[in-house]
Design a protein around this motif. Structure first.
Motif, PDB file in Angstrom:
ATOM      1  N   ARG A 212       0.833  -1.201   0.000  1.00  0.00           N
ATOM      2  CA  ARG A 212       0.000   0.000   0.000  1.00  0.00           C
ATOM      3  C   ARG A 212       0.866   1.248   0.000  1.00  0.00           C
ATOM      4  N   GLN A 213       0.387   2.278  -0.637  1.00  0.00           N
ATOM      5  CA  GLN A 213       1.078   3.578  -0.702  1.00  0.00           C
ATOM      6  C   GLN A 213       2.505   3.451  -1.192  1.00  0.00           C
ATOM      7  N   VAL A 214       2.740   2.469  -2.060  1.00  0.00           N
ATOM      8  CA  VAL A 214       4.062   2.332  -2.683  1.00  0.00           C
ATOM      9  C   VAL A 214       3.910   2.323  -4.203  1.00  0.00           C
ATOM     10  N   GLY A 215       2.713   2.688  -4.660  1.00  0.00           N
ATOM     11  CA  GLY A 215       2.515   2.786  -6.110  1.00  0.00           C
ATOM     12  C   GLY A 215       2.161   1.469  -6.778  1.00  0.00           C
ATOM     13  N   ALA A 216       1.817   0.443  -5.999  1.00  0.00           N
ATOM     14  CA  ALA A 216       1.414  -0.830  -6.608  1.00  0.00           C
ATOM     15  C   ALA A 216       0.122  -0.604  -7.411  1.00  0.00           C
ATOM     16  N   PRO A 217      -0.005  -1.280  -8.567  1.00  0.00           N
ATOM     17  CA  PRO A 217      -1.183  -1.034  -9.402  1.00  0.00           C
ATOM     18  C   PRO A 217      -2.475  -1.438  -8.689  1.00  0.00           C
ATOM     19  N   GLN A 218      -3.514  -0.669  -8.948  1.00  0.00           N
ATOM     20  CA  GLN A 218      -4.854  -0.945  -8.404  1.00  0.00           C
ATOM     21  C   GLN A 218      -4.917  -0.855  -6.875  1.00  0.00           C
ATOM     22  N   ALA A 219      -3.860  -0.307  -6.254  1.00  0.00           N
ATOM     23  CA  ALA A 219      -3.898  -0.163  -4.795  1.00  0.00           C
ATOM     24  C   ALA A 219      -4.419   1.221  -4.443  1.00  0.00           C
ATOM     25  N   MET A 220      -5.524   1.271  -3.733  1.00  0.00           N
ATOM     26  CA  MET A 220      -6.011   2.541  -3.205  1.00  0.00           C
ATOM     27  C   MET A 220      -6.397   2.302  -1.754  1.00  0.00           C
ATOM     28  N   ASP A 221      -6.540   3.387  -1.031  1.00  0.00           N
ATOM     29  CA  ASP A 221      -6.828   3.274   0.395  1.00  0.00           C
ATOM     30  C   ASP A 221      -8.258   2.760   0.587  1.00  0.00           C
ATOM     31  N   GLN A 222      -8.396   1.559   1.100  1.00  0.00           N
ATOM     32  CA  GLN A 222      -9.727   0.994   1.331  1.00  0.00           C
ATOM     33  C   GLN A 222     -10.144   1.065   2.806  1.00  0.00           C
ATOM     34  N   GLN A 223      -9.333   1.700   3.641  1.00  0.00           N
ATOM     35  CA  GLN A 223      -9.688   1.877   5.048  1.00  0.00           C
ATOM     36  C   GLN A 223     -10.829   2.883   5.143  1.00  0.00           C
ATOM     37  N   GLN A 224     -11.835   2.565   5.924  1.00  0.00           N
ATOM     38  CA  GLN A 224     -12.963   3.488   6.133  1.00  0.00           C
ATOM     39  C   GLN A 224     -13.513   3.972   4.796  1.00  0.00           C
ATOM     40  N   LEU A 225     -13.488   3.086   3.793  1.00  0.00           N
ATOM     41  CA  LEU A 225     -13.837   3.495   2.426  1.00  0.00           C
ATOM     42  C   LEU A 225     -15.240   4.079   2.350  1.00  0.00           C
ATOM     43  N   TYR A 226     -16.153   3.534   3.142  1.00  0.00           N
ATOM     44  CA  TYR A 226     -17.551   3.967   3.042  1.00  0.00           C
ATOM     45  C   TYR A 226     -17.915   4.968   4.159  1.00  0.00           C
TER      46      TYR A 226
END
Lengths: 564, 564
Positions: free
Chosen positions: A112-126
């Protein structure tokens, strides 16, 4: 166990939890990261899977399933914006109270937060639109972590179904390779397995247990009236009952079924219950916790409102009821009480513990431990606020029962030492009874400004200060093994504070008694003529530790004599 | 003005802000709540509108527009799940740094959480995935609120375009009826109207202003080196410069262009600038703020990193540059300096203010105000932490310049009084220079535990305590007009604290000088032999108020004599 088997076991345990909570249908939107969860759900014979390639549509389809059947439904998707597509249906589920269990899969923390593809912050997403967000830990397959995974599947799905019903979100970090072991069966682990009854006491489920050898464990703060109900329950069932100082079981009235010296008793007992009846969270008493980890027996958890605060994650029967509701149901049930030999065996251990404590010469001298015992003994129709760290443990371990309507308070929600004087002041401002505060020097320092409230509102509070010059609690914990050059600055943290000046600063009377007799006289006087005062009891950080170790050894010896 | 015209004016002002920030294209998804915003954008001849009935698609379409042109694009939708459909594209915009301005419309506050149809919580709807969330106020049409609306349209759209670029979210509560007045033109109001240059100093835009009558206003904390650059800039432009104690303009070196007594000068001056050059946020000085609200002149705002903290919302030119970058650019520009008469007029007012203060007999007696002046006068090569509320105002209003490399610190980010001793301790732990703290009794009480850090690390800090027994600041504010039975318990809040005991408790030397001479001697000694000490200056809450009023009157009279 290899990665594939670990991940598979962990997810199978979670799926077992889902099923136990009543999940029968899952809507899957295919993707890569969700592969293991999707495959295992798809292979599960108890689960009906629907496949919808568009996540927005999938979530709305799930709402339809729920509306038609009034049963909870889970949805599963891969990582990235896939999860964001669930948002419209989640908002709808929130507004119309539909039990939707949202299972998103995610890259593991190191990607996470290292530029991996399709990685976005999913914490507390909703954001505020789900009832609860849970970030699962990366899969492991120890008994403890399998139980954890099962428990998350179970309790989050139940949480979605609790009124007001609504969506919950569980996010799974999963590592590659992502293919599960499809040949594996659900792993073995100790777990919660029985569907809870909700908002009513289903005695038909419990009745077979009521005549067995039971043990009642009470946690959290209770007032004297509630405490009396708990004690009545214990006598009705003929079971022993345990609870820390904040439960007020020890100070509301006398009961032969209450085990006051539980820390001592549970360190050694070999008695084995056939059923455990727990109320709320666990008490502070460490040996009760260790005992519950050691013995295994069907466990009933009763909470007055659903939150399932089960640190041990071993609940088998969940009951949502107040103690009054629960007691009434039990009193209406027909069952044969367990034979007296069960309670008698526990009572003998309590008597032995009482004898060992009574015979301890150090508790007749003047020190922090002895002052704690004397304080509780001398109180009647008063209230006592017990500070966190050592103070509550001293009261729990060393004091006897005192059925003189003493109400004990504390801040054990998150166990902070940052507002104990201020909370005590708030209690005293609202009560006619004499108020006492038992507190260590570090906790007193933390909330010293609370003294200004006592001064300003002229609150007649007696503060009993156990001054061991710093963090005495750490001498009981594993940090005590550190070398002094690490221990003293980081944990011992001596303040070298002259509390006589503190008393003067805030206009409190100051006393530093030098004998137990003088101390007791001060406590008696404080109840006759309540005033704002600080009674300082000097101690050392090591002294209470040595005393407690001695008591434990003496109890062990005495127990050996009895058995021999 | 009726509801329709108010709403229309407010939204037109917002749209003007969008356009100023470079928004030329908007993607609209039709709906009811968004009606006024959609219609007004649709009618705007400078805006190209695209209509996409599916919000998910609309947002992704907007990403395409941005990718093709590298220009910011706004999207507009109605309330409810419509807004949730934007989420996937917002996450994509965040990850690929696309300047997307998300405009959602919403029910007004009174229709939220009351079961109104289609009402869901749109606050922080996109969680961590937008750079900024702004909840607009319900439309109003005062000059101030139109300027606010314009400013929100402008700065949020600019924020989206700042590196790293990304999505921003603005939520509009709108009341029914929702039809706007399509005949209205953009309303008149004072506003920011010129596109800012970004990350470089576009002197071509500013050059026409540099030879005019300018005024430099500096805010926020600056070190002595930065302060010297600001003073060099003032001399280069031949403009007066103003800044509160934390700017260190008064203590870094002597400058004839610096107006130390700005609170006095700006309360009366009739001098009118042709251009205002502001750096960062506004200084603490109240009369500077009132002056800036009164005069209107083209305003340049310089910030070292984009945040546009413009409380007045009147910036016309925005420059993102450090003072070093800005000074270099100005020094390279060709322009004719403004005639000396401009700076001379200001200098005369400064001289008059200096004379009035110097002649004030109360500042030669011993009181809080006089002690503050004496403290600053006596310091050299030291650091002074100035507490919030009265202390910083006394230093700002009453003290003279002291060019002896005194660094002044404060906690003016959010102006709390909760950690001033601890912050001072942190500064002293890191610096060889003698450290002083000027603080009131209430602020000292708030962070009294900070004294333990001073004791524990043996920090040689001299605390100058201005003890007026409570909240002295309120005697300067509107609360002073309250009756004592309300004022004293709620604002005066006397602590009745004996600070001699406080000093003793923490092992600080204690002094309570009785004359200005004794006080000065203590300050001199503290620099020769720094030590942990508390110097208490006793005062009353009213005294500094009366003194300041007298000084203001005397300045006014003296000014009248000059003009006459």
């Amino acid at each position: 166990m290899n990665h594939q088997k670990v991940m598979t076991s962990y997810l199978l345990a979670f799926i077992e939890g889902l099923k136990t909570a009543g999940i029968k249908k899952v809507v899957i939107s295919p993707g890569s990261r969700s592969t293991p969860l999707s495959l295992l759900l798809h292979r599960d014979q108890d689960i009906t899977c629907f496949i919808d390639v568009d996540e927005r549509s999938a979530a709305f389809f799930a709402l339809g399933l729920i509306k038609a059947t009034d049963e909870p439904v889970a949805i599963v998707c891969t990582s990235g914006t896939a999860a964001a597509n669930y948002y419209p249906a989640i908002c709808e589920a929130e507004a119309t109270n539909l039990p939707l269990v949202v299972l998103t899969t995610d890259r593991p923390p190191e990607l996470r937060q290292v530029g991996a593809p399709q990685a976005m912050d999913q914490q507390q997403l909703y954001a505020s639109h789900v009832k609860r967000f849970v970030e699962m830990t990366v899969p492991e397959a120890s008994d403890e972590l399998l139980r954890y995974s099962h428990w998350q599947g179970l309790t989050n799905s139940l949480h979605a179904q609790q009124a007001p019903k609504g969506p919950v979100h569980v996010n799974f970090p999963l590592r590659e390779p992502l293919l599960p072991d499809l040949a594996m069966k659900a792993p073995k682990y100790t777990s919660s397995t029985i569907v809870p009854s909700q908002r009513n006491v289903d005695i038909s489920l419990l009745r077979p247990l009521l005549g067995k050898k039971g043990l009642i464990i009470v946690g959290e703060q209770h007032d004297i009236k509630e405490a009396q109900h708990y004690l009545a329950l214990a006598e009705w069932l003929n079971w022993p009952i345990v609870g820390d100082p904040l439960t007020n079981l020890a100070t509301s009235q006398s009961s032969t079924h209450y085990l006051k010296q539980s820390d001592l008793i549970f360190s050694e007992t070999t008695l084995q219950p056939e059923v455990i009846l727990r109320f709320g969270r666990l008490p502070v008493t460490k040996n009760v916790l260790l005992y519950l980890k050691r013995v295994h027996a069907p466990t009933i958890l009763v909470e007055s409102a659903f939150s399932w605060q089960d640190q041990l994650q071993t609940t088998n029967y969940f009951i949502e009821a107040t103690i009054t509701e629960f007691l009434r149901s039990i009193q209406q049930a027909t069952f044969t009480k367990v034979a007296d030999s069960w309670i008698t065996a526990w009572q003998q251990e309590q008597e032995l513990a009482t004898k060992v404590l009574a015979a301890q010469p150090l508790l007749k001298e003047f020190n922090e431990s002895a002052a704690t015992v004397a304080l509780v003994n001398q109180l009647h129709d008063s209230q006592l606020f017990v500070a966190n760290s050592n103070a509550i443990r001293f009261v729990d371990r060393l004091t006897a029962t005192n059925p003189n309507r003493v109400t004990i308070h504390g801040n054990r929600g998150v166990n902070g030492i940052d507002g104990l004087l201020s909370t005590t002041a708030g209690i005293a401002a609202n009560q006619a009874q004499p108020t006492f505060l038992l507190i260590g020097d570090l906790a007193l320092f933390h909330d010293m400004n609370g003294l200004q409230m006592m001064k300003q509102y002229q609150l007649p509070i007696t503060i009993v200060l156990l001054n061991n010059n710093g963090g005495g609690i750490f001498s009981f914990l594993s940090q005590q093994t550190l070398a002094p050059e690490d221990f003293t600055p980081l944990f011992g943290t001596p303040l070298d504070m002259d509390f006589q000046h503190v008393a003067k600063l805030y206009g409190a009377q100051y006393h530093q008694p030098t004998s137990l007799k003088d101390f007791e006289a001060l406590i008696i006087a404080a109840q006759q003529q309540p005033r704002f005062q600080l009674i300082e009891v000097r101690g050392t950080q090591k002294e209470p530790v040595d005393l407690w170790e001695t008591i434990c050894q003496e109890y062990q010896l005495a127990l050996g004599d009895t058995h021999g």
